[in-house]
Design an enzyme around this catalytic site. Structure first.
Site, PDB file in Angstrom:
ATOM      1  N   TYR A  58      80.872  11.458 169.205  1.00 17.03           N
ATOM      2  CA  TYR A  58      80.528  12.731 168.807  1.00 17.03           C
ATOM      3  C   TYR A  58      78.843  12.719 169.407  1.00 17.03           C
ATOM      4  O   TYR A  58      77.907  13.106 168.648  1.00 17.03           O
ATOM      5  CB  TYR A  58      80.579  12.961 167.042  1.00 17.03           C
ATOM      6  CG  TYR A  58      81.835  12.780 166.662  1.00 17.03           C
ATOM      7  CD1 TYR A  58      82.558  14.133 167.024  1.00 17.03           C
ATOM      8  CD2 TYR A  58      82.260  12.008 165.964  1.00 17.03           C
ATOM      9  CE1 TYR A  58      83.968  13.923 166.383  1.00 17.03           C
ATOM     10  CE2 TYR A  58      83.368  11.904 165.193  1.00 17.03           C
ATOM     11  CZ  TYR A  58      84.349  12.954 165.560  1.00 17.03           C
ATOM     12  OH  TYR A  58      85.579  13.055 165.162  1.00 17.03           O
ATOM     13  N   GLU A  87      94.745   9.480 163.032  1.00 16.19           N
ATOM     14  CA  GLU A  87      94.016  10.254 163.859  1.00 16.19           C
ATOM     15  C   GLU A  87      92.487   9.811 163.855  1.00 16.19           C
ATOM     16  O   GLU A  87      91.771  10.776 163.811  1.00 16.19           O
ATOM     17  CB  GLU A  87      94.081  11.757 163.737  1.00 16.19           C
ATOM     18  CG  GLU A  87      95.493  12.421 163.558  1.00 16.19           C
ATOM     19  CD  GLU A  87      95.360  13.862 162.906  1.00 16.19           C
ATOM     20  OE1 GLU A  87      94.271  14.189 162.520  1.00 16.19           O
ATOM     21  OE2 GLU A  87      96.248  14.668 163.408  1.00 16.19           O
ATOM     22  N   PRO A  88      92.293   8.544 164.210  1.00 17.14           N
ATOM     23  CA  PRO A  88      90.711   8.149 164.248  1.00 17.14           C
ATOM     24  C   PRO A  88      90.304   8.675 165.470  1.00 17.14           C
ATOM     25  O   PRO A  88      90.695   8.631 166.542  1.00 17.14           O
ATOM     26  CB  PRO A  88      90.776   6.899 163.864  1.00 17.14           C
ATOM     27  CG  PRO A  88      92.323   6.123 164.426  1.00 17.14           C
ATOM     28  CD  PRO A  88      93.236   7.374 164.415  1.00 17.14           C
ATOM     29  N   GLY A  89      88.915   9.017 165.293  1.00 19.23           N
ATOM     30  CA  GLY A  89      88.050   9.253 166.545  1.00 19.23           C
ATOM     31  C   GLY A  89      86.940   8.173 166.515  1.00 19.23           C
ATOM     32  O   GLY A  89      86.886   7.382 167.297  1.00 19.23           O
ATOM     33  N   GLY A 146      89.161   9.926 160.251  1.00 19.32           N
ATOM     34  CA  GLY A 146      87.949   9.834 159.197  1.00 19.32           C
ATOM     35  C   GLY A 146      87.493   8.250 158.820  1.00 19.32           C
ATOM     36  O   GLY A 146      86.541   8.347 158.018  1.00 19.32           O
ATOM     37  N   CYS A 178      61.424  20.068 172.690  1.00 15.89           N
ATOM     38  CA  CYS A 178      60.748  21.107 172.066  1.00 15.89           C
ATOM     39  C   CYS A 178      60.691  21.421 170.596  1.00 15.89           C
ATOM     40  O   CYS A 178      60.675  22.775 170.285  1.00 15.89           O
ATOM     41  CB  CYS A 178      60.322  22.308 172.979  1.00 15.89           C
ATOM     42  SG  CYS A 178      59.334  21.615 174.425  1.00 15.89           S
ATOM     43  N   GLU A 179      61.000  20.431 169.659  1.00 17.99           N
ATOM     44  CA  GLU A 179      61.037  20.446 168.269  1.00 17.99           C
ATOM     45  C   GLU A 179      60.993  19.251 167.869  1.00 17.99           C
ATOM     46  O   GLU A 179      61.362  18.335 168.669  1.00 17.99           O
ATOM     47  CB  GLU A 179      62.057  21.602 167.960  1.00 17.99           C
ATOM     48  CG  GLU A 179      63.387  20.919 168.238  1.00 17.99           C
ATOM     49  CD  GLU A 179      64.727  21.942 167.710  1.00 17.99           C
ATOM     50  OE1 GLU A 179      64.727  21.717 166.357  1.00 17.99           O
ATOM     51  OE2 GLU A 179      65.051  22.888 168.209  1.00 17.99           O
TER      52      GLU A 179
HETATM   53  N1  LLP Z   1      92.042  14.824 162.704  1.00 16.24           N
HETATM   54  C1  LLP Z   1      91.439  15.823 162.379  1.00 16.24           C
HETATM   55  C2  LLP Z   1      92.328  16.872 161.850  1.00 16.24           C
HETATM   56  C3  LLP Z   1      89.998  16.054 162.312  1.00 16.24           C
HETATM   57  O1  LLP Z   1      89.458  17.212 162.035  1.00 16.24           O
HETATM   58  C4  LLP Z   1      88.941  14.977 162.625  1.00 16.24           C
HETATM   59  C5  LLP Z   1      87.678  15.070 162.738  1.00 16.24           C
HETATM   60  C6  LLP Z   1      89.706  13.770 163.089  1.00 16.24           C
HETATM   61  C7  LLP Z   1      90.877  13.635 163.075  1.00 16.24           C
HETATM   62  C8  LLP Z   1      88.789  12.478 163.549  1.00 16.24           C
HETATM   63  O2  LLP Z   1      88.010  12.180 162.273  1.00 16.24           O
HETATM   64  P1  LLP Z   1      86.964  10.763 162.878  1.00 16.24           P
HETATM   65  O3  LLP Z   1      88.179   9.579 162.615  1.00 16.24           O
HETATM   66  O4  LLP Z   1      86.399  10.930 164.183  1.00 16.24           O
HETATM   67  O5  LLP Z   1      86.199  10.535 161.644  1.00 16.24           O
HETATM   68  N2  LLP Z   1      80.848  15.892 164.454  1.00 16.24           N
HETATM   69  C9  LLP Z   1      81.130  15.248 163.193  1.00 16.24           C
HETATM   70  C10 LLP Z   1      82.490  14.672 162.815  1.00 16.24           C
HETATM   71  C11 LLP Z   1      83.246  16.021 162.672  1.00 16.24           C
HETATM   72  C12 LLP Z   1      84.711  15.562 162.401  1.00 16.24           C
HETATM   73  C13 LLP Z   1      85.760  16.722 162.574  1.00 16.24           C
HETATM   74  N3  LLP Z   1      87.093  16.250 162.586  1.00 16.24           N
HETATM   75  C14 LLP Z   1      80.222  13.667 163.267  1.00 16.24           C
HETATM   76  O6  LLP Z   1      79.620  13.649 164.248  1.00 16.24           O
HETATM   77  O7  LLP Z   1      80.152  13.081 162.172  1.00 16.24           O
END
Ligand code: LLP
Length: 429
Positions: free
Chosen positions: A382, A282-284, A240, A354-355
């Site tokens: 994402y 768990e960063p993405g 997050g 097309c929107e």
């Molecule tokens: N761990 C869990 C259990 C999660 O559900 C998520 C994201 C993460 C880690 C990683 O979160 P991050 O570090 O990437 O913020 N599609 C949306 C984001 C949805 C995130 C869902 N879960 C967007 O494009 O903003």
């Protein structure tokens, strides 16, 4: 950092115009150097903590075999949420000791696969799943290690659609129900409880909501140890961590905020005479978001007299649905024009769907014209992973840059890729 060399925008040291020419547009471009830099800041934040950090990359942000291989080389683990992500990890050669499986509604097939591959951890999201997993493990003669996903009921200040831990949420098990599980753990002999997990939402900029969640979850850690559950040794504080999409965004500072969280954990354990737990993150977005840009070619430029100028690019909500879904903000640059071009004007950047698929409502750009190359920045997370074939548009390729090297990470789709799955029922022939 000045990304402009000879008036051309360079990303990760490489000329974006040459990339666009070589691979075509739209094009997802990912910088390994930026990924490595983001990871080193995360590692640095654990420097004073006595246990090794456990960094799981949230695969949902950007998964493919090359990315998994890169993470593995950098000592990063993987947070998966589907069979597709687990199989990708396997194909990329990542050991299942490094994997964690999440999901609020994991399928039987996914659980069975994870158990058979001896996955490191399964994060259990409901009491019903705990029972199901216990029974399945018994049948397969396994004893998986699990974390319980706790819903601490915290309001993180972020977009409603990516806030995951208010009380009214499909995710996790309440604090009280988790206490009941701890107090009756003998009902689940085929699982080994390793600890607790929370994930409070995404694009969070400060430590406060993590500390609020931790306040509740650390009590569960204490209760488990007081109850003699010696296997419990891990706290996973989720992902997050927010990034700076536009100038007004504040970037999450791991060196400050993760350190703050770790200090609180350490102090709590010392004053309660508890062993210091392993801490997982768990960063993405934080790892891959700033590492990506998307290159487009400008097409139609339409001046609506007295209203605004629409600059259309050859991609849009198919390759980046985040504006349409979350009203997300982005910045962009005309790659072939000087950054300080005096001829700037405020325009709206639109996609080709097309929107109404605007990518940026209003931005100052150096007088965009047909044929210009436009880079939208911070698209690493994402975007590729949320691509859709809406309008029968094909997915752009993804390339990876490292120093002065470049290579395709994911091939672009072709029209034949789209057609190959179509079948015409025999009665229509
Ligand atoms: N761990 C869990 C259990 C999660 O559900 C998520 C994201 C993460 C880690 C990683 O979160 P991050 O570090 O990437 O913020 N599609 C949306 C984001 C949805 C995130 C869902 N879960 C967007 O494009 O903003």
């Amino acid at each position: 950092m000045n990304n402009f060399i000879d008036s051309v925008y360079h990303f990760s040291g490489q000329n974006t115009l040459e990339l666009a020419k070589e691979y075509g547009t739209p094009l997802y471009v990912i910088s390994q150097d930026i990924i490595e830099n983001q990871i080193s800041k995360l590692k640095e934040s654990f420097k004073d903590y006595p246990m090794e950090p456990r960094i799981y990359f949230a695969g949902k942000a950007f998964t493919n075999k090359g990315m998994v291989k890169l993470l593995d080389n950098l000592g990063i683990r993987l947070d998966t949420v589907s069979l597709g992500e687990m199989v990708t990890a396997k194909e990329a050669g990542m050991s299942f000791d490094k994997l964690i499986l999440h999901g609020s509604n994991k399928s039987f097939e996914e659980l069975e696969y994870a158990l058979n591959e001896n996955i490191n951890l399964i994060v259990v999201d409901s009491i019903e799943e705990l029972e199901l997993l216990n029974n399945l493990a018994k049948k397969l003669n396994k004893r998986p290690k699990i974390l319980i996903r706790v819903n601490p009921g915290v309001e993180a200040h972020t977009n409603d659609l990516i806030n995951t831990s208010r009380i009214d949420s499909k995710f996790g098990i309440s604090v009280n129900e988790t206490k009941d599980i701890i107090n009756s753990i003998e009902k689940y002999p085929n699982i080994e409880l390793k600890g607790f997990h929370f994930h409070i939402g995404s694009q969070i900029t400060e430590a406060t909501p993590y500390l609020q969640a931790l306040d509740k979850v650390i009590e569960l850690y204490k209760l488990a140890l007081e109850n003699g559950l010696d296997s419990v040794d891990e706290l996973d504080i989720g992902g997050g961590f927010g990034i700076q999409y536009v100038d007004t965004d504040i970037e999450f500072d791991p060196i400050k905020s993760i350190k703050q969280i770790l200090t609180i954990i350490q102090d709590y354990c010392e004053s309660n005479k508890l062993p210091i737990p392993l801490v997982s993150i768990e960063p993405g977005r934080y790892i891959v978001g700033p590492a990506g840009i998307t290159l487009y070619e400008v097409g139609t430029v339409k001046e609506l007299d007295g209203i605004r100028t629409y600059v259309s690019v050859n991609g849009g909500m198919t390759d980046n649905p985040r504006k349409a879904l979350y009203n997300a903000d982005y910045k962009a640059i005309i790659c072939n024009r000087e950054l300080n071009d005096s001829n700037k004007k405020t325009v709206r950047v639109s996609g080709r769907a097309c929107e109404t698929d605007d990518l940026i409502d209003a931005i100052e750009l150096a007088d965009p014209k047909r044929g210009d190359i436009l880079a939208v920045t911070n698209t690493g997370a994402y975007n590729y992973s949320m691509f859709s074939n809406y309008n029968r548009v094909t997915r752009p390729p993804v390339i990876l840059l490292k120093d002065n090297k470049k290579s395709i990470l994911v091939k672009g789709q072709t029209i034949s890729d789209l057609l190959k799955d179509d079948l015409i029922p025999e009665w229509l022939e």
